[in-house]
Write an enzyme that holds these catalytic residues in place. Structure first.
Site, PDB file in Angstrom:
ATOM      1  N   TYR A 119      -5.525   2.306 -11.309  1.00  0.00           N
ATOM      2  CA  TYR A 119      -5.732   1.088 -12.093  1.00  0.00           C
ATOM      3  C   TYR A 119      -6.669   1.259 -13.283  1.00  0.00           C
ATOM      4  O   TYR A 119      -6.929   0.301 -14.007  1.00  0.00           O
ATOM      5  CB  TYR A 119      -6.275  -0.027 -11.190  1.00  0.00           C
ATOM      6  CG  TYR A 119      -5.176  -0.782 -10.460  1.00  0.00           C
ATOM      7  CD1 TYR A 119      -4.445  -0.173  -9.448  1.00  0.00           C
ATOM      8  CD2 TYR A 119      -4.874  -2.101 -10.794  1.00  0.00           C
ATOM      9  CE1 TYR A 119      -3.443  -0.859  -8.779  1.00  0.00           C
ATOM     10  CE2 TYR A 119      -3.874  -2.793 -10.130  1.00  0.00           C
ATOM     11  CZ  TYR A 119      -3.163  -2.162  -9.129  1.00  0.00           C
ATOM     12  OH  TYR A 119      -2.172  -2.852  -8.479  1.00  0.00           O
ATOM     13  N   LYS A 170      -2.337   9.401   0.819  1.00  0.00           N
ATOM     14  CA  LYS A 170      -1.111  10.200   0.717  1.00  0.00           C
ATOM     15  C   LYS A 170      -1.527  11.636   0.417  1.00  0.00           C
ATOM     16  O   LYS A 170      -1.059  12.264  -0.532  1.00  0.00           O
ATOM     17  CB  LYS A 170      -0.224   9.590  -0.390  1.00  0.00           C
ATOM     18  CG  LYS A 170       1.186  10.122  -0.437  1.00  0.00           C
ATOM     19  CD  LYS A 170       2.023   9.814   0.785  1.00  0.00           C
ATOM     20  CE  LYS A 170       3.313  10.623   0.725  1.00  0.00           C
ATOM     21  NZ  LYS A 170       4.042  10.638   2.008  1.00  0.00           N
ATOM     22  N   ASP A 203       2.718   5.768   3.966  1.00  0.00           N
ATOM     23  CA  ASP A 203       4.103   5.411   4.300  1.00  0.00           C
ATOM     24  C   ASP A 203       4.226   5.088   5.789  1.00  0.00           C
ATOM     25  O   ASP A 203       4.881   4.124   6.186  1.00  0.00           O
ATOM     26  CB  ASP A 203       5.100   6.498   3.847  1.00  0.00           C
ATOM     27  CG  ASP A 203       4.651   7.912   4.201  1.00  0.00           C
ATOM     28  OD1 ASP A 203       3.523   8.107   4.683  1.00  0.00           O
ATOM     29  OD2 ASP A 203       5.463   8.840   3.984  1.00  0.00           O
ATOM     30  N   ASP A 227      -2.863  -2.595  -2.945  1.00  0.00           N
ATOM     31  CA  ASP A 227      -2.076  -3.648  -3.583  1.00  0.00           C
ATOM     32  C   ASP A 227      -0.759  -3.849  -2.845  1.00  0.00           C
ATOM     33  O   ASP A 227      -0.378  -4.967  -2.498  1.00  0.00           O
ATOM     34  CB  ASP A 227      -1.815  -3.264  -5.054  1.00  0.00           C
ATOM     35  CG  ASP A 227      -0.942  -4.286  -5.746  1.00  0.00           C
ATOM     36  OD1 ASP A 227      -1.236  -5.493  -5.621  1.00  0.00           O
ATOM     37  OD2 ASP A 227       0.058  -3.898  -6.391  1.00  0.00           O
ATOM     38  N   ASP A 231       0.587  -7.071   0.090  1.00  0.00           N
ATOM     39  CA  ASP A 231       1.768  -7.942  -0.005  1.00  0.00           C
ATOM     40  C   ASP A 231       2.552  -7.894   1.311  1.00  0.00           C
ATOM     41  O   ASP A 231       3.050  -8.921   1.789  1.00  0.00           O
ATOM     42  CB  ASP A 231       2.681  -7.527  -1.168  1.00  0.00           C
ATOM     43  CG  ASP A 231       2.351  -8.284  -2.458  1.00  0.00           C
ATOM     44  OD1 ASP A 231       1.169  -8.638  -2.660  1.00  0.00           O
ATOM     45  OD2 ASP A 231       3.281  -8.530  -3.265  1.00  0.00           O
TER      46      ASP A 231
HETATM   47  C1  IPM Z   1      -3.132  -8.347  -6.956  1.00  0.00           C
HETATM   48  C2  IPM Z   1      -2.179  -8.397  -8.100  1.00  0.00           C
HETATM   49  C3  IPM Z   1      -2.727  -7.664  -9.304  1.00  0.00           C
HETATM   50  C4  IPM Z   1      -3.005  -6.227  -8.906  1.00  0.00           C
HETATM   51  C5  IPM Z   1      -1.800  -7.748 -10.530  1.00  0.00           C
HETATM   52  C6  IPM Z   1      -1.584  -9.181 -10.956  1.00  0.00           C
HETATM   53  C7  IPM Z   1      -2.280  -6.929 -11.684  1.00  0.00           C
HETATM   54  O1  IPM Z   1      -0.932  -7.890  -7.727  1.00  0.00           O
HETATM   55  O2  IPM Z   1      -4.273  -8.826  -7.096  1.00  0.00           O
HETATM   56  O3  IPM Z   1      -2.759  -7.851  -5.886  1.00  0.00           O
HETATM   57  O4  IPM Z   1      -2.119  -5.379  -8.967  1.00  0.00           O
HETATM   58  O5  IPM Z   1      -4.139  -5.957  -8.532  1.00  0.00           O
HETATM   59 MN    MN Z   2      -0.785  -7.420  -5.651  1.00  0.00          MN
END
Ligand code: IPM
Ligand code: MN
Length: 348
Positions: A119, A170, A203, A227, A231
């Site tokens: 990042y 990884k 993974d 990240d 999700d």
């Molecule tokens: C998160 C989001 C951000 C990230 C995006 C919006 C840049 O997906 O906070 O998880 O990748 O950190």
């Molecule tokens: Mn995210």
């Protein structure tokens, strides 16, 4: 966002300890008007607050959402918020997409390194737009950066009586940066004798989070993997609309935001689930030493879930505003009910 502020006010009014808000316009509207993302001096001003609540960013009117990245990364990097704390907790059994899993099975936290990795924006193009184009995106891992997030994960485990910390990387393919993760993690782990340290390749961890999420307590990983995994973690809790997060640097002003983005397709339709944002506010309260109010907020959300008072993504009949109102009402009424094992109780 405003629903979240209402929930905070409601919780504060129950305990009689008011919360003062100051609103900053950092977002797409402001950017479109001024071309400014974070103005000069913003970080200094923000540092004076106990906490920062950030609404989801992203607006299709801004091509490539430059403002969102500048603001979000500007705050994460600028305030050196190296801990991205993302609890994965199922608050109601019916929200879990996995067969036969209950709230007891899904209760762990992911610590995502938040200031380096892929990042950092180091890299560039060569021969851009040509058939010979090269794009380089560097992953930066520093000994200090890896060490402090690993240590934070162990400190969290120790503070909350968690027994296990797992690091995901990884290192079988990323033989430099993740070799550093390996060496650092195991070295730090030796300082925490009573806590079991373990490792999975990322993974495999993704697969295990679906196959048997009950095995996890504290997970620590790099920025990019954190990240993605969070999700997946959001899905385990009922979807992106349910997931909360905190960007922290212990001892400094933290930034609290839902895991989800701005969901432009839902904008203005009163359908978005406000619970992820509201639960992020509960993390905020916890972090600034107001555990009682954090508990009120969380119990109100759990009550809404139990009674089906939710938005349609969770199968309920309500809109965003109605859920917000319902949460506020339950906070004021003092929703009874048990709190989960350690969250938001216990500082991340
Ligand atoms: C998160 C989001 C951000 C990230 C995006 C919006 C840049 O997906 O906070 O998880 O990748 O950190
Ligand atoms: Mn995210």
């Amino acid at each position: 966002m405003s629903r979240t502020v209402v929930a905070l006010h409601a919780a504060a009014s129950v305990t009689g300890r008011a919360i003062a808000f100051e609103e900053f316009p950092y977002g797409a509207e402001h950017f479109l008007k001024t071309k400014e993302t974070l103005p000069g001096g913003a970080l200094e001003r923000l540092r004076a607050f106990d906490a920062i609540l950030l609404g989801a960013l992203g607006d299709p009117r801004v091509p490539d959402n430059r403002h969102a990245a500048d603001i979000l990364f500007g705050l994460r990097f600028g305030l050196d918020l190296y801990v991205n704390y993302r609890p994965i907790r199922l608050l109601d059994d019916r929200l879990c997409p996995l067969k036969g899993r209950t709230a007891r099975d899904i209760d762990f936290v992911i610590f995502r390194e938040n200031t380096e990795g892929l990042y950092v924006g180091v890299g560039g193009f060569f021969k851009k737009g040509s058939a010979d184009e090269i794009a380089v995106q560097e992953e930066i891992n520093t000994r200090k950066g890896v060490e402090r997030i690993c240590r934070h994960a162990f400190e969290h485990a120790r503070r909350l009586g968690r027994r296990k910390v797992l690091m995901a990387d990884k290192s079988n393919a990323l033989t430099f940066g993740h070799d550093l993760w390996q060496r650092t993690f195991w070295e730090v782990s030796r300082e925490y004798a009573g806590i079991e340290a373990s490792h999975m390749y990322v993974d495999a961890l993704a697969m295990q989070m679906v196959r048997d999420p009950a095995q996890f307590e504290v997970v620590v990983t790099c920025n990019m993997f954190g990240d993605i995994l969070t999700d997946l973690g959001a899905a385990l809790q009922g979807g992106l609309g349910m997931a909360a997060s905190a960007n922290l640097h212990p001892g400094r002003t933290g930034l609290f935001e839902p895991v989800h983005g701005s969901a432009p397709k839902h904008a203005g339709r009163n359908v978005a689930n406000p619970m992820g944002a509201i639960l992020s506010a509960a993390l905020l309260l916890e972090q600034i030493g107001r555990a009682e109010e954090a508990g009120l907020v969380e119990r109100a959300v759990v009550g809404c879930l139990r009674d089906g008072r939710t938005t349609r993504d969770l199968g309920g009949p309500l809109g965003t505003l109605e859920v917000g109102r319902e949460v506020g009402r339950r906070i004021l009424a003092g929703e009874p009910g048990a709190r989960g094992a350690d969250s938001p109780g216990g500082r991340p």
